[in-house]
Write a protein that holds these residues in place. Sequence first.
Motif, PDB file in Angstrom:
ATOM      1  N   VAL A 166       0.832  -1.198   0.000  1.00 33.32           N
ATOM      2  CA  VAL A 166       0.000   0.000   0.000  1.00 33.32           C
ATOM      3  C   VAL A 166       0.873   1.258   0.000  1.00 33.32           C
ATOM      4  CG1 VAL A 166      -1.799   1.287   1.212  1.00 33.32           C
ATOM      5  CG2 VAL A 166      -1.803  -1.225   1.265  1.00 33.32           C
ATOM      6  N   TRP A 167       0.726   2.056  -1.026  1.00 35.11           N
ATOM      7  CA  TRP A 167       1.333   3.390  -1.062  1.00 35.11           C
ATOM      8  C   TRP A 167       0.220   4.401  -0.763  1.00 35.11           C
ATOM      9  CZ3 TRP A 167       6.405   3.868  -0.986  1.00 35.11           C
ATOM     10  CH2 TRP A 167       7.205   2.876  -1.560  1.00 35.11           C
ATOM     11  N   TYR A 168       0.277   4.959   0.446  1.00 29.02           N
ATOM     12  CA  TYR A 168      -0.790   5.846   0.932  1.00 29.02           C
ATOM     13  C   TYR A 168      -0.228   7.265   1.044  1.00 29.02           C
ATOM     14  CZ  TYR A 168      -4.771   7.331   3.852  1.00 29.02           C
ATOM     15  OH  TYR A 168      -5.896   7.966   4.350  1.00 29.02           O
TER      16      TYR A 168
ATOM     17  N   ILE B 292      -0.029  -3.998  -6.064  1.00 27.84           N
ATOM     18  CA  ILE B 292       0.313  -2.667  -5.547  1.00 27.84           C
ATOM     19  C   ILE B 292      -0.958  -1.826  -5.500  1.00 27.84           C
ATOM     20  CG2 ILE B 292       1.626  -0.548  -5.976  1.00 27.84           C
ATOM     21  CD1 ILE B 292       3.717  -2.281  -7.394  1.00 27.84           C
ATOM     22  N   LEU B 293      -1.211  -1.223  -4.335  1.00 26.88           N
ATOM     23  CA  LEU B 293      -2.383  -0.390  -4.129  1.00 26.88           C
ATOM     24  C   LEU B 293      -1.940   1.049  -3.874  1.00 26.88           C
ATOM     25  CD1 LEU B 293      -5.478  -0.079  -3.643  1.00 26.88           C
ATOM     26  CD2 LEU B 293      -5.032  -0.619  -1.231  1.00 26.88           C
TER      27      LEU B 293
ATOM     28  N   ASN C 134      -9.248   8.375  -3.238  1.00 29.90           N
ATOM     29  CA  ASN C 134      -9.119   7.785  -4.576  1.00 29.90           C
ATOM     30  C   ASN C 134      -8.101   6.641  -4.523  1.00 29.90           C
ATOM     31  OD1 ASN C 134     -10.773   9.699  -6.335  1.00 29.90           O
ATOM     32  ND2 ASN C 134      -9.394  11.135  -5.327  1.00 29.90           N
ATOM     33  N   TRP C 135      -8.448   5.512  -5.106  1.00 27.19           N
ATOM     34  CA  TRP C 135      -7.551   4.360  -5.043  1.00 27.19           C
ATOM     35  C   TRP C 135      -7.424   3.702  -6.416  1.00 27.19           C
ATOM     36  CZ3 TRP C 135      -9.459  -0.481  -6.318  1.00 27.19           C
ATOM     37  CH2 TRP C 135     -10.851  -0.608  -6.339  1.00 27.19           C
ATOM     38  N   LYS C 136      -6.316   3.019  -6.566  1.00 25.26           N
ATOM     39  CA  LYS C 136      -6.045   2.290  -7.809  1.00 25.26           C
ATOM     40  C   LYS C 136      -5.247   1.032  -7.466  1.00 25.26           C
ATOM     41  CE  LYS C 136      -5.741   4.582 -11.531  1.00 25.26           C
ATOM     42  NZ  LYS C 136      -5.343   5.507 -12.628  1.00 25.26           N
ATOM     43  N   LEU C 137      -5.733  -0.099  -7.910  1.00 29.60           N
ATOM     44  CA  LEU C 137      -5.095  -1.385  -7.622  1.00 29.60           C
ATOM     45  C   LEU C 137      -4.473  -1.960  -8.881  1.00 29.60           C
ATOM     46  CD1 LEU C 137      -4.581  -3.861  -5.721  1.00 29.60           C
ATOM     47  CD2 LEU C 137      -6.758  -4.775  -6.564  1.00 29.60           C
ATOM     48  N   TYR C 138      -3.153  -2.200  -8.815  1.00 33.09           N
ATOM     49  CA  TYR C 138      -2.439  -2.895  -9.881  1.00 33.09           C
ATOM     50  C   TYR C 138      -2.233  -4.336  -9.412  1.00 33.09           C
ATOM     51  CZ  TYR C 138      -1.454   1.699 -11.897  1.00 33.09           C
ATOM     52  OH  TYR C 138      -1.570   2.956 -12.450  1.00 33.09           O
ATOM     53  N   ASP C 139      -3.043  -5.216  -9.932  1.00 31.07           N
ATOM     54  CA  ASP C 139      -2.995  -6.613  -9.503  1.00 31.07           C
ATOM     55  C   ASP C 139      -1.911  -7.364 -10.274  1.00 31.07           C
ATOM     56  OD1 ASP C 139      -3.570  -9.007  -8.299  1.00 31.07           O
ATOM     57  OD2 ASP C 139      -5.310  -9.450  -9.549  1.00 31.07           O
ATOM     58  N   GLN C 140      -0.672  -6.970 -10.017  1.00 32.29           N
ATOM     59  CA  GLN C 140       0.478  -7.587 -10.668  1.00 32.29           C
ATOM     60  C   GLN C 140       1.747  -7.233  -9.887  1.00 32.29           C
ATOM     61  OE1 GLN C 140      -1.061  -4.804 -13.691  1.00 32.29           O
ATOM     62  NE2 GLN C 140       0.998  -4.970 -14.546  1.00 32.29           N
ATOM     63  N   THR C 141       2.773  -8.003 -10.084  1.00 32.32           N
ATOM     64  CA  THR C 141       4.029  -7.774  -9.385  1.00 32.32           C
ATOM     65  C   THR C 141       4.715  -6.528  -9.948  1.00 32.32           C
ATOM     66  OG1 THR C 141       5.193  -9.222 -10.935  1.00 32.32           O
ATOM     67  CG2 THR C 141       4.325 -10.236  -8.918  1.00 32.32           C
ATOM     68  N   PRO C 142       5.660  -5.943  -9.192  1.00 29.85           N
ATOM     69  CA  PRO C 142       6.329  -4.733  -9.669  1.00 29.85           C
ATOM     70  C   PRO C 142       6.970  -4.896 -11.047  1.00 29.85           C
ATOM     71  CG  PRO C 142       6.793  -5.063  -7.351  1.00 29.85           C
ATOM     72  CD  PRO C 142       6.064  -6.278  -7.811  1.00 29.85           C
ATOM     73  N   GLU C 143       7.519  -6.081 -11.338  1.00 31.44           N
ATOM     74  CA  GLU C 143       8.174  -6.297 -12.622  1.00 31.44           C
ATOM     75  C   GLU C 143       7.234  -6.113 -13.809  1.00 31.44           C
ATOM     76  OE1 GLU C 143       8.305  -8.187 -10.061  1.00 31.44           O
ATOM     77  OE2 GLU C 143      10.412  -8.271  -9.442  1.00 31.44           O
TER      78      GLU C 143
END
Length: 426
Positions: free
Chosen positions: A119-121, A193-194, A204-213
Amino acid sequence: MRNFACLILLCLTFSGYAATQVNIYRSEVALDQEQNEDQARIQGMENVIIRATGEKDAVDNPVVKKALSHHRLYLSQISYGQKDDQKIVKMQFSAKQIRTLLTQAQLPFWPEKRATILVWYVEDQNFQRNIAWENVANANVQQLKQLAEKRGLPLIVPVGDFDDITSIEASDIWGEFLQPIRDASERYHPDAILIIRAQSDTLNWKLYDQTPEKLLDISVPPMSGSLSGDDDLSQLVDQLTQYYANKNRVVVAGQSSHSMILNVKHLNRAVHFFKLEQALNQLSSVASVDTIQVQGDEVTFRVHLLTTQEAFEQELASLNLIERLPEASGDVSLGQPADDSQTEQSLPSEETAIDGALTNPSLSEERSPEDSTEKKSVNEVDAQTMNQSPAAASVTVLQYQWHERPVSEQSDNAQTGSSQDASSLN
């Protein structure tokens, strides 16, 4: 030895990308003056059910409601402690029993291995933006983590050490610049990553359902949303939980092995079958009932239990509908009927006697309002049960017969204006 050490380091490196193993069967409940220990145990089991399914309304399932009254059967360990000057009940529930209950209730199961979300808040206050770090107290982030823990959703927050603060800035996250976000996230090896941007009363939120790579892979669109109000964090956790539970849930096919066979003889009328089936489903010791076979005036049920056989038999006695036959019951082999035509035999319609012969139309009776609520038509046979493997299974069989109705019941029927002769009702 050097090769062995390298192998260990390599395994540790790749293990960081594995999903988090969540202990979904553990629950802690604080005791207060308005809640006794029995209520706390029920609440603890409710928490486990919600965490195991990912669904908040799972506790409203009729089978689960019955099981909650027998919560002691699902507890494997209990202890007590103190937290913030309050007594805490710590409970560990049986994984096998909970999984069995979910199968009986036909609820999905969200496996213990779950995606770890970084989580990046970032908060915008008075035109100043700051990143929330793990080592710096932040009320909103703490609340978010507590809500996620209750639902079994693994969240991690960057620690905020020297590497973090030198690799990324608040403006990078607020502007959603994926390159620095990817670089700063790689050290945590998350599965997703959220990004959360909090400003005033809007989140406001955004979810990237994948690894950093894979973060820069634009072919995978992120999920996003905007929330407001005092319960915005709770809404966010609900949405994330629903997404991952739906994505990874497992629906266990078939029924639990915690079942037994109930054979009932002398069911001479269709209404007797309906009344008995409805009464069995309403017992607190019963999860569900399947009709296996109908032959003559004899019906065989498979009863899936939430409790012990003894508790089930006690409830059967209280029904005053059937009585135990003198023959002893025991473990017998129950296999497929030898004749395939027998397997396909339908239950009798309301115009057909259970012995297979057509009734006189003048003796046919209307189904009562209570019977009209039945889910299963009297013409249906449980297809799943009938398609079992031909291999016989060792099960416990109880032999019962329809119990003669007491005189008081007959008099009640007479008061309702029944025009049928009393001999035709038995």
